[in-house]
Design an enzyme around this catalytic site. Structure first.
Site, PDB file in Angstrom:
ATOM      1  N   LEU A  89      34.488  60.258  63.264  1.00 52.53           N
ATOM      2  CA  LEU A  89      35.114  60.093  61.941  1.00 52.53           C
ATOM      3  C   LEU A  89      34.213  59.267  61.032  1.00 52.53           C
ATOM      4  O   LEU A  89      33.978  59.613  59.876  1.00 52.53           O
ATOM      5  CB  LEU A  89      36.488  59.417  62.070  1.00 52.53           C
ATOM      6  CG  LEU A  89      37.147  59.101  60.727  1.00 52.53           C
ATOM      7  CD1 LEU A  89      37.531  60.376  59.996  1.00 52.53           C
ATOM      8  CD2 LEU A  89      38.372  58.211  60.898  1.00 52.53           C
TER       9      LEU A  89
ATOM     10  N   GLU B  84      47.945  58.200  59.036  1.00 51.73           N
ATOM     11  CA  GLU B  84      48.294  56.858  59.495  1.00 51.73           C
ATOM     12  C   GLU B  84      47.645  55.859  58.548  1.00 51.73           C
ATOM     13  O   GLU B  84      46.499  56.061  58.131  1.00 51.73           O
ATOM     14  CB  GLU B  84      47.753  56.610  60.907  1.00 51.73           C
ATOM     15  CG  GLU B  84      48.411  57.459  61.974  1.00 51.73           C
ATOM     16  CD  GLU B  84      47.789  57.172  63.333  1.00 51.73           C
ATOM     17  OE1 GLU B  84      48.277  56.275  64.037  1.00 51.73           O
ATOM     18  OE2 GLU B  84      46.804  57.834  63.666  1.00 51.73           O
TER      19      GLU B  84
ATOM     20  N   TYR C  10      42.070  54.603  56.913  1.00 50.92           N
ATOM     21  CA  TYR C  10      41.124  54.785  55.806  1.00 50.92           C
ATOM     22  C   TYR C  10      40.707  53.530  55.041  1.00 50.92           C
ATOM     23  O   TYR C  10      39.777  53.582  54.248  1.00 50.92           O
ATOM     24  CB  TYR C  10      41.659  55.838  54.830  1.00 50.92           C
ATOM     25  CG  TYR C  10      41.693  57.222  55.462  1.00 50.92           C
ATOM     26  CD1 TYR C  10      40.528  57.956  55.622  1.00 50.92           C
ATOM     27  CD2 TYR C  10      42.874  57.765  55.943  1.00 50.92           C
ATOM     28  CE1 TYR C  10      40.538  59.202  56.225  1.00 50.92           C
ATOM     29  CE2 TYR C  10      42.906  59.017  56.548  1.00 50.92           C
ATOM     30  CZ  TYR C  10      41.730  59.727  56.688  1.00 50.92           C
ATOM     31  OH  TYR C  10      41.742  60.951  57.291  1.00 50.92           O
TER      32      TYR C  10
ATOM     33  N   PHE D 278      48.241  67.035  49.878  1.00 49.34           N
ATOM     34  CA  PHE D 278      47.133  67.963  50.081  1.00 49.34           C
ATOM     35  C   PHE D 278      46.362  67.553  51.308  1.00 49.34           C
ATOM     36  O   PHE D 278      45.403  68.089  51.688  1.00 49.34           O
ATOM     37  CB  PHE D 278      46.220  68.036  48.833  1.00 49.34           C
ATOM     38  CG  PHE D 278      45.734  66.693  48.321  1.00 49.34           C
ATOM     39  CD1 PHE D 278      44.634  66.080  48.900  1.00 49.34           C
ATOM     40  CD2 PHE D 278      46.368  66.055  47.249  1.00 49.34           C
ATOM     41  CE1 PHE D 278      44.186  64.847  48.439  1.00 49.34           C
ATOM     42  CE2 PHE D 278      45.925  64.840  46.769  1.00 49.34           C
ATOM     43  CZ  PHE D 278      44.832  64.218  47.367  1.00 49.34           C
TER      44      PHE D 278
END
Ligand SMILES: CC(C)(COP(=O)(O)OP(=O)(O)OC[C@H]1O[C@@H](n2cnc3c(N)ncnc32)[C@H](O)[C@@H]1OP(=O)(O)O)[C@@H](O)C(=O)NCCC(=O)NCCS
Length: 401
Positions: A92, A117, A121, A401
């Site tokens: 990631l 979650e 980020y 989205f």
């Protein structure tokens, strides 16, 4: 090490999307791959390869996105996933790194996403930038506080008609509120109005409200009939209700609230300043539950801060930390709507995720300070920043989205 690069073929595109698809049990068929590629170009879908095998993917829709007082190009980050066989090995991180560089090179100053979650980020510079919630309104509690004199006319339309009648209403929302992405024709057709096979039993209903000779609002909803203990107890699932004026919004909501035979109306993603809460006589009965919705990331701090409007003229100096996009690091002076590099003393020091949170106006600098997300380096700086950034109405993104 993993190689991360844009997907080149439809096969790579499908495999990269399967990075997340495997968690939803949805392998991409050829038909679905083709449909998805109409809204997400191949080169916006990064694939992570381990020795030639695709083990993850991260996409970014090329959005035009409303910010306070304007519209900016934006990377709409989507379908991020890493194969269960390769988790927690840095895939990631490698994809986020490549994707943010790509977004930057394309000249999109901001990125937005919905997080599966909240823990994922923040480390990549995204901050919670909007709140939204779900309502569950029992039919018995659907009354308005004030009598509403209905002037408009509602009528059902086909999805082909909706394709031309709905977009101007959505575009009006985009002008009114930050947080709205422009829907292309393909997006309307393939994402919002499509009638998939699995929905045939409870098809979407499309309704417009005409007022003063034009379409001023629309509703999309589905009914799920249920007969319980000898009585009808259907669920009315409202997926989108939008009006161009407060009057049109009040009328179209009155329409859906008045539909017969449902027991409970559900609707998600409603912002906290939605008029519904003051239209209803019993807003508490709507059992509103709020959570984070959009997350924002300033990919180019200077262009992003200069690309939105502010409530008034004034200046503030930020010292920005950005471990992932080092080009943003350092001091920025925002003065009369334009952000430039400066040597002036910083008034607020914060991580770039804090600026992402404050960007659309839903999170204040005072909240960031109280949540230990910034340092106030000069007296009154937080108040000064809030006087510039605060924006109404609040951001609203009515679609995940
Ligand atoms: C979430 C997911 C993409 C993470 O991928 P990954 O390759 O395992 O993540 P990485 O190894 O690159 O981890 C990068 C960092 O994020 C952290 N992290 C990763 N996933 C996390 C999670 N779900 N919660 C908290 N932290 C997480 C890691 O601990 C690591 O931290 P560090 O930088 O401090 O060492 C992956 O687990 C996945 O596909 N999950 C299911 C689908 C999903 O939730 N996708 C997101 C859609 S919005």
């Amino acid at each position: 090490m993993f190689e991360v690069r844009p997907s080149k073929t439809s096969e790579e595109f499908a495999q990269a999307i399967y990075g997340i698809g495997q968690y939803f049990g949805a392998p991409l068929t050829e038909e679905r791959t083709e449909r998805f590629s109409k809204i997400l170009p191949f080169d916006r879908m990064h694939a992570a390869l381990d020795d030639g095998t695709i083990v993850g993917g991260a996409g970014a829709f090329p959005f035009q996105f409303s910010v306070p007082g304007g519209v900016l190009p934006c990377g709409g980050v989507t379908v991020v996933g890493v194969s269960a066989t390769h988790r927690r090995r840095g895939v990631l991180r490698a994809m986020m790194d490549a994707q943010l560089r790509d977004i930057h090179e394309r000249g999109e100053p901001i990125a937005a996403l919905w997080a599966s979650e909240e823990t994922i980020y923040g480390r990549f510079g995204y901050g919670i930038a909007a709140w939204a919630g779900d309502v569950k309104i029992p039919h018995t509690w659907n009354a308005y506080e004030r009598p509403l004199e209905r002037r408009g006319r509602t009528r059902f339309v086909t999805n082909e008609e909706a394709q031309t009648l709905f977009p101007p209403v959505w575009d009006a929302l985009m002008r009114e509120r930050p947080g709205v992405f422009q829907r292309t024709e393909a997006w309307w057709e393939l994402r919002r109005l499509r009638m998939p096979e699995e929905e045939q039993a409870n098809p979407k209903q499309f309704v417009v409200l005409e007022l003063d000779g034009s379409v001023q609002a629309y509703a999309i909803y589905r009914l799920f009939p249920n007969f319980d203990d000898g009585s009808f107890d259907a669920r009315l699932e409202v997926s989108e209700v939008i009006g161009v004026t407060p009057e049109a919004t009040a009328e179209i909501w009155r329409y859906v609230l008045d539909i017969d035979l449902y027991g409970t109306l559900t609707c998600s993603l409603i912002p906290v300043d939605h008029p519904l809460f003051l239209l209803l006589a019993n807003p508490r009965r709507a059992r509103y539950r709020v959570g984070d919705s959009l997350w924002m990331r300033l990919v180019d701090v200077g262009a992003a801060l200069s690309g939105r409007k502010y409530v008034r003229d004034g200046s503030i100096v930020f010292d920005v930390r950005d471990a992932v996009c080092p080009w943003n690091e350092g001091r920025w002076k925002l003065e009369d709507g334009a952000a430039v590099r400066t040597d002036a003393a910083a008034e607020i020091a914060l991580d770039v995720s804090g600026l992402g949170s404050a960007y659309l106006g839903a999170v204040s600098f005072a909240q960031l300070r109280d949540g230990m997300r910034l340092e106030e380096l000069s007296d009154g700086a937080v108040q000064k920043a809030d006087a510039l950034f605060g924006w109404r109405p609040l951001p609203w993104c009515p679609e995940i989205f």
